[in-house]
Design a protein around this motif. Structure first.
Motif, PDB file in Angstrom:
ATOM      1  N   HIS A  13     -44.120  -6.114  -3.802  1.00 17.63           N
ATOM      2  CA  HIS A  13     -43.181  -5.348  -4.622  1.00 17.63           C
ATOM      3  C   HIS A  13     -41.793  -5.930  -4.426  1.00 17.63           C
ATOM      4  O   HIS A  13     -41.347  -6.099  -3.299  1.00 17.63           O
ATOM      5  CB  HIS A  13     -43.228  -3.887  -4.175  1.00 17.63           C
ATOM      6  N   ARG A  25     -52.306   3.596   3.435  1.00 12.21           N
ATOM      7  CA  ARG A  25     -52.716   3.689   2.032  1.00 12.21           C
ATOM      8  C   ARG A  25     -53.028   2.330   1.425  1.00 12.21           C
ATOM      9  O   ARG A  25     -53.551   2.260   0.329  1.00 12.21           O
ATOM     10  CB  ARG A  25     -51.593   4.328   1.206  1.00 12.21           C
ATOM     11  N   ARG A  64     -35.983  -4.825  20.428  1.00  8.57           N
ATOM     12  CA  ARG A  64     -35.730  -4.024  21.634  1.00  8.57           C
ATOM     13  C   ARG A  64     -34.537  -3.110  21.462  1.00  8.57           C
ATOM     14  O   ARG A  64     -34.424  -2.090  22.134  1.00  8.57           O
ATOM     15  CB  ARG A  64     -35.473  -4.953  22.821  1.00  8.57           C
ATOM     16  N   ASP A  65     -33.607  -3.497  20.571  1.00  6.09           N
ATOM     17  CA  ASP A  65     -32.420  -2.669  20.375  1.00  6.09           C
ATOM     18  C   ASP A  65     -32.651  -1.558  19.359  1.00  6.09           C
ATOM     19  O   ASP A  65     -31.796  -0.716  19.170  1.00  6.09           O
ATOM     20  CB  ASP A  65     -31.252  -3.534  19.897  1.00  6.09           C
ATOM     21  N   LEU A  67     -40.810   0.267  -2.625  1.00  4.35           N
ATOM     22  CA  LEU A  67     -42.102   0.837  -3.008  1.00  4.35           C
ATOM     23  C   LEU A  67     -42.150   2.337  -2.739  1.00  4.35           C
ATOM     24  O   LEU A  67     -42.598   3.115  -3.565  1.00  4.35           O
ATOM     25  CB  LEU A  67     -43.196   0.132  -2.211  1.00  4.35           C
ATOM     26  N   TYR A  89     -39.425  -7.841  27.449  1.00  4.31           N
ATOM     27  CA  TYR A  89     -39.659  -6.817  26.436  1.00  4.31           C
ATOM     28  C   TYR A  89     -40.176  -5.500  26.983  1.00  4.31           C
ATOM     29  O   TYR A  89     -40.167  -4.520  26.276  1.00  4.31           O
ATOM     30  CB  TYR A  89     -40.676  -7.330  25.406  1.00  4.31           C
TER      31      TYR A  89
END
Lengths: 477, 482
Positions: free
Chosen positions: B91, B117, B135-136, B102, B169
């Motif tokens: 889209h 969906r 991470r922010d 969308l 992380y």
């Protein structure tokens, strides 16, 4: 100056709004009115939605169709015309009366409150006398009930009110209205007004409106007004910085025309002195009642009272539960939960041996082990070897520095040494950080985000004795 | 498919292992891993290989939709979620749909519901570049992205691309496991192979430039002659050049993009004597001598992407050959900067005063700037202080903070004439702050009551040039400078 604190900033002009549904009698008119309004509004909603062009997928179209319908429904809900209900089952599950364990389990459920609460007769009569006097005198008043969780505060109070309602129906005392709010069920203290107003009239309004109408109701004189009993559970949640809601709830009883009796329930005994402003605690008054925690005899009596007529429990099993729980908290709910778990264990066993087994000490012991014993030692025992080594390294680093908080760098050097002793290859710091974060996620350690990797601070979330005990058990030390 | 791997490997040499690994993970019809973390240095071909690899998947056994986006662009959750959904479904927000995406997705819950969906017959890959930014974002974004297939029931994979190792992380609540793919740096040999691929393009470009660029001093037959030489250039010639080039540059830079740019710039200079006919194409030693000076110049301006300026600088330094060309070059740029900066006379003095205030200890002020400062006692402490190592000198330690009072006092001390303390003078201080020659060390709001403290941010060379322009010897007033 009474008005100064509680008055909300946004003052709605309500001179022309008459309190017409005060008794909630004219619901038929509401039912009649709302669909008409909805049909007027129905073409409106799509129009306003059409202003914002969107991609016309099938889902969006569905939304369009459903919006007006839900709007009318919402209006009906807000006006109290339709009541929320839950989907019903075909038929409730029947319990055979000769299945002793199932009957016992059902009776032991925390929500199955008995008609008369054992071991709370004194408190019951105190609340009863207070409320009865206030209702007969048709004046207002406050009472503060406190006690640690699970000591029967709410159950006793509602039992009193139930018996008073029965008396009022038999016309032995004047009738009264009963309203109940719970601080924990409110998203915001001011929603208390909305809930009180809804219970009085059935309608849901914005809190400003609800406040104004309630204020009007309580401050203006009305002939044939009945007493209102307001039960405020979890009072400490209603206390915000301004304390305007608590002030209003406790100020209305002082108004002669209100005939409002407020019973407030909270956990801490010294809440009025500790948290509430002077003028509020003075309005709360000195009528106070403290529910002491149950001792083991009382707990035993409570459980036995629920089990009368069944032979599911051995007497010493109940005593063990009572003694263990009374030593920790005196919480009746806890005792009942442990008993329920014990019946489940007994049922399991009786199914296995295919004959009736009553709940014995062994079952209770097992249930206590499941519900009281800490899971931390078990967790450490089930950790991987490297995680156990890492925990050991943390305790070693804490012992070395003498400070609770240690940095990853120090822990890693200990970890290297321990791994060398144990004869295993040391994981590189990156892996060690992963180990550390796993332990942190299971709350054995408290550590920071791993962004400042080797400089992150690590705290042991369990006592180092626990670590030693668990590792000894898994024969690592 | 195997042949597709061959095609990409030919386009991206020295990355066959990575491409095969990607093919193993995504190409052969198995369910994808929930999350893949692709990491390695900058310009090691992570993004470009993915961009070439993902289109091939759609035609293979598993029809696949993919979305490539950068986490830097997604400064809110809504943008991140809506962009992923739009790209996965193809889209495109445009004028026809009033730039609406969308679906309006505000929260993680809506995002998961919208993903669920999507058609389960396809596979989906979300490539998130600059993944360190995730991470922010909100705390639930990274843990949820790592387990999208679990919550949506689709064959979906999130490919995080970043420079950092995955150790950076972990969040406090733990993360789902990730497949990690490391992309190693190119070795010298790899870079040589990759740069050699450009040979034909470089030769063509050289010929085109000769044709289009009508040198005033070159006649027609000269150009023809040169074109003929360009035609004759062999890959060996270019390889020799690249060997020389990498010998100089590989120590300081392994960034392929930079090396490609600089190699092209220097190659023009390298070719010049060959095109002239002064040096034969196979005389490597003389060519090396000829180019070495230019390369050292280019080494100083690497990563600066100066374009035309660079071209100009790379012109062989024949003007003044007194010192080594590198330092001359640096001096020149600094000098040029200082000269191009047109500050008023007093502002220059203010800047010098600020530099002196920042780089001298306040206790030395009396000795440096007062005419009658009394006799200085020689104590052991001062003798020891003189014998400082270079790391401890104030000029090396970075600027110290000073108050505006001290700045003005030094300004009046170093200025010979007496000038009134007018608002112009104070306005010049604030202009210097505005131009970032000075900045606030503390007390930004309290400048008027004198407790604000400033720092000087310019370097020694720069201030020395400014001093020369106004006829003031800065070094004389630096207590740590010998």
């Amino acid at each position: 100056n009474v008005e100064a604190v509680g008055t909300p900033k946004r003052n709605i002009q309500l001179s022309n709004i008459v309190e017409e549904f005060a008794e909630g009698r004219r619901t038929s008119k509401v039912m009649h009115e709302t669909p008409k309004k909805a049909t007027v509004e129905e073409p409106k909603t799509p129009k306003s939605a059409r202003g914002r062009p969107r991609k016309s997928t099938s889902t969006v179209v569905e939304e369009y169709k459903s919006t007006p319908k839900s709007a009318t429904k919402l209006k009906l809900i807000r006006s109290g015309a339709i009541k929320p209900n839950v989907q019903a089952r075909d038929a409730p599950v029947q319990i055979s009366p000769d299945d002793q364990l199932a009957v016992a389990r059902e009776r032991l459920h925390v929500s199955a409150v008995p008609k008369s609460l054992p071991c709370r007769e004194k408190e019951y009569s105190e609340i009863y006398n207070f409320l009865e006097g206030k209702i007969i005198d048709s004046c207002g008043g406050c009472m503060y009930v406190s006690g640690v969780p699970g000591t029967g505060k709410t159950a006793t109070t509602t039992a009193v009110i139930r018996s008073l309602q029965v008396l009022a129906q038999e016309e032995e005392i004047p009738t009264f209205e009963f309203v109940e709010i719970n601080g924990m069920r409110l998203t915001e203290p001011r929603q208390a007004y909305v809930h009180i107003y809804r219970q009085l009239t059935g309608k849901t309004l914005a809190w400003e409106q609800a406040y104004n109408l309630l204020d009007k109701r309580f401050t203006t004189k009305a002939p044939r007004r009945v007493t209102t009993v307001l039960l405020v559970d979890e009072l400490d949640i209603l206390c915000n910085r301004r304390q305007d809601v608590v002030y209003n709830l406790l100020n209305w009883p002082t108004v002669p025309s209100a005939q409002l009796v407020v019973i407030t329930i909270a956990n801490t005994m010294d809440l009025p002195e500790r948290l509430l402003m002077g003028k509020i605690s003075s309005r709360l008054g000195l009528t106070r009642l403290t529910f002491q925690p149950y001792n083991f005899r009382q707990l035993q009596e409570i459980v036995m009272a629920r089990l009368t007529g069944t032979s599911a429990f051995d007497a010493e099993a109940v005593q063990l539960v009572a003694r263990k729980v009374a030593a920790v908290s005196g919480d009746a709910r806890r005792a009942l939960d442990i008993c329920r778990r014990a019946t489940e264990l007994a049922e399991e066993q009786s199914r296995k041996v295919d004959k009736f087994v009553s709940v014995s000490m062994g079952h209770v012991q097992k249930a206590l082990g499941e519900m009281i014993a800490s899971a931390k030692v078990q967790t450490i025992k089930c950790c991987s070897r490297m995680e156990q080594l890492f925990l050991q390294a943390v305790t070693a680093e804490v012992a070395r520095t003498g400070i609770e908080e240690c940095s990853f760098l120090g822990v890693y050097s200990q970890f290297e040494a321990l791994a060398a002793f144990a004869g295993v290859t040391v994981p590189n710091p990156g892996r060690a950080i992963a180990i550390c974060s796993r332990l942190g996620a299971s709350r054995l350690l408290i550590c920071e985000n791993s962004r400042n990797d080797i400089y992150q601070k690590i705290l042991l979330n369990i006592s180092s004795d626990d670590v030693h005990y668990a590792l000894q058990a898994s024969s690592l030390i | 498919m195997d042949q597709a791997v061959q095609v990409i490997s030919a386009r991206y040499p020295c990355r066959k292992a990575l491409i095969q690994k990607l093919y193993q993970l995504f190409g052969d019809g198995d369910p994808f891993p929930p999350a893949v973390y692709l990491y390695g240095h900058t310009s090691t071909g992570k993004s470009s290989i993915l961009q070439a690899f993902l289109p091939l998947l759609d035609s293979s056994t598993t029809p696949t939709s993919w979305a490539i986006l950068s986490a830097i662009e997604c400064y809110t959750n809504k943008i991140l979620f809506e962009t992923i959904l739009n790209r996965l479904t193809g889209h495109v927000p445009c004028a026809a749909n009033a730039y609406a995406s969308l679906a309006s997705v505000d929260s993680m819950k809506d995002f998961v519901a919208q993903l669920a969906r999507l058609s389960p017959s396809r596979s989906y890959i979300v490539v998130l570049e600059n993944a360190e930014r995730v991470r922010d974002m909100d705390h639930n974004v990274l843990p949820m992205l790592l387990r999208l297939p679990e919550v949506t029931g689709l064959n979906v994979c999130v490919l995080l691309v970043s420079d950092l190792p995955f150790e950076k992380y972990f969040v406090r609540t733990g993360l789902a496991p990730v497949v990690k793919l490391f992309v190693a740096e190119y070795s010298k040999k790899d870079i040589l192979v990759i740069l050699m691929n450009d040979f034909e393009a470089v030769r063509e470009q050289l010929g085109m430039e000769l044709e289009s660029n009508k040198h005033a001093n070159l006649s027609e037959e000269e150009i023809d002659k040169r074109l003929k030489i360009v035609e004759m250039l062999k890959p060996d010639f270019y390889e020799n050049y690249l060997n020389i080039f990498l010998n100089v540059f590989f120590k300081v830079c392994r960034d392929l993009k930079e090396l490609q740019l600089v190699a092209l710039e220097c190659f023009h200079k390298y070719c010049e004597p060959v095109l002239d006919g002064t040096i034969a194409a196979d005389d490597v030693t003389r060519l090396w001598r000829n180019i070495s000076k230019t390369m050292k110049l280019a080494l100083g301006t690497i990563y600066m992407r100066m374009g035309n300026v660079n071209q100009e600088l790379l012109r062989p330094a024949t003007v003044d050959g007194q010192t080594s060309s590198e330092s001359v070059e640096q001096m020149q740029t600094m000098k040029r900067l200082a000269q191009n900066l047109e500050l008023p006379f007093y502002a220059k003095f203010l800047l010098i005063a600020a530099y002196l205030a920042s780089h001298n200890a306040a206790k030395e002020d009396k000795r440096l700037f007062m005419k009658y400062h009394g006799k200085q006692k020689k104590r052991l402490q001062t003798v020891n202080a003189k014998a400082k190592v270079s790391e401890k000198m104030a000029t090396q330690l970075g600027p110290k903070a000073f108050t505006i009072d001290r700045l003005l006092a030094i300004f009046y001390a170093i200025l010979d004439e007496k000038v009134g303390l007018t608002c112009n003078l104070l306005a010049q201080i604030s202009t210097l702050i505005h131009l970032k020659f000075l900045n606030f060390a503390s007390g930004e709001g309290t400048i008027m009551d004198g407790s604000a403290r400033l720092q000087c941010t310019v370097g020694m060379d720069f201030i020395v040039h400014i001093g020369k322009m106004v006829g003031f010897n800065v070094r004389q007033y630096l207590c740590d400078f010998f």
